[in-house]
Scaffold this motif. Structure first.
Motif, PDB file in Angstrom:
ATOM      1  N   ARG A  66       0.696  -1.210   0.038  1.00 13.94           N
ATOM      2  CA  ARG A  66      -0.053   0.078   0.096  1.00 13.94           C
ATOM      3  C   ARG A  66       0.871   1.115  -0.035  1.00 13.94           C
ATOM      4  NH1 ARG A  66      -3.778  -1.051   5.108  1.00 13.94           N
ATOM      5  NH2 ARG A  66      -3.014   1.229   5.171  1.00 13.94           N
ATOM      6  N   ALA A  67       2.051   1.179   0.500  1.00 16.83           N
ATOM      7  CA  ALA A  67       2.807   2.512   0.608  1.00 16.83           C
ATOM      8  C   ALA A  67       3.944   2.544  -0.636  1.00 16.83           C
ATOM      9  CB  ALA A  67       3.856   2.453   1.960  1.00 16.83           C
ATOM     10  N   ARG A  68       3.928   1.548  -1.413  1.00 19.80           N
ATOM     11  CA  ARG A  68       4.780   1.598  -2.577  1.00 19.80           C
ATOM     12  C   ARG A  68       4.314   2.711  -3.557  1.00 19.80           C
ATOM     13  NH1 ARG A  68       5.404  -4.954  -2.989  1.00 19.80           N
ATOM     14  NH2 ARG A  68       6.562  -5.217  -1.163  1.00 19.80           N
ATOM     15  N   GLY A  69       5.281   3.349  -4.117  1.00 14.26           N
ATOM     16  CA  GLY A  69       4.959   4.463  -5.122  1.00 14.26           C
ATOM     17  C   GLY A  69       4.831   5.735  -4.363  1.00 14.26           C
ATOM     18  N   LEU A  70       4.910   5.779  -3.162  1.00 13.82           N
ATOM     19  CA  LEU A  70       4.675   6.939  -2.365  1.00 13.82           C
ATOM     20  C   LEU A  70       5.944   7.795  -1.943  1.00 13.82           C
ATOM     21  CD1 LEU A  70       1.818   5.986  -0.057  1.00 13.82           C
ATOM     22  CD2 LEU A  70       1.541   7.081  -2.255  1.00 13.82           C
ATOM     23  N   GLY A  71       7.012   7.376  -2.302  1.00 14.95           N
ATOM     24  CA  GLY A  71       8.201   7.684  -1.795  1.00 14.95           C
ATOM     25  C   GLY A  71       8.674   7.261  -0.273  1.00 14.95           C
TER      26      GLY A  71
END
Length: 78
Positions: free
Chosen positions: A14-19
């Motif tokens: 869920r946190a991937r791609g958020l930096g």
């Protein structure tokens, strides 16, 4: 030269791609600089090579298995 080691970095799906992952790597690099280290090494799963390459890491040496998953050694000179 004094080289740091980054091991077992993981970010939830869920946190991937958020930096989040990039921020963690940059924090580790800053801590390495504070300790006068000249580079950071890591063992990246081959599917994550692009992530680390975008952060300035370069792969070296042959692919190798770790826990049954293909990896490559990588290094970023600070």
């Amino acid at each position: 030269p004094a080289v740091g080691s980054l091991g077992r970095l993981a970010v939830t799906r869920r946190a991937r791609g958020l930096g989040v992952g990039a921020a963690l790597v940059r924090a580790i690099e800053e801590a390495a600089r504070d300790r006068d280290l000249t580079a950071v090494d890591l063992h990246a799963q081959t599917h994550a090579l692009g992530f680390y390459e975008r952060l300035g890491y370069e792969a070296y040496g042959p692919e190798f298995p770790d826990a049954g998953i293909p990896h490559r050694a990588m290094r970023r000179v600070l």
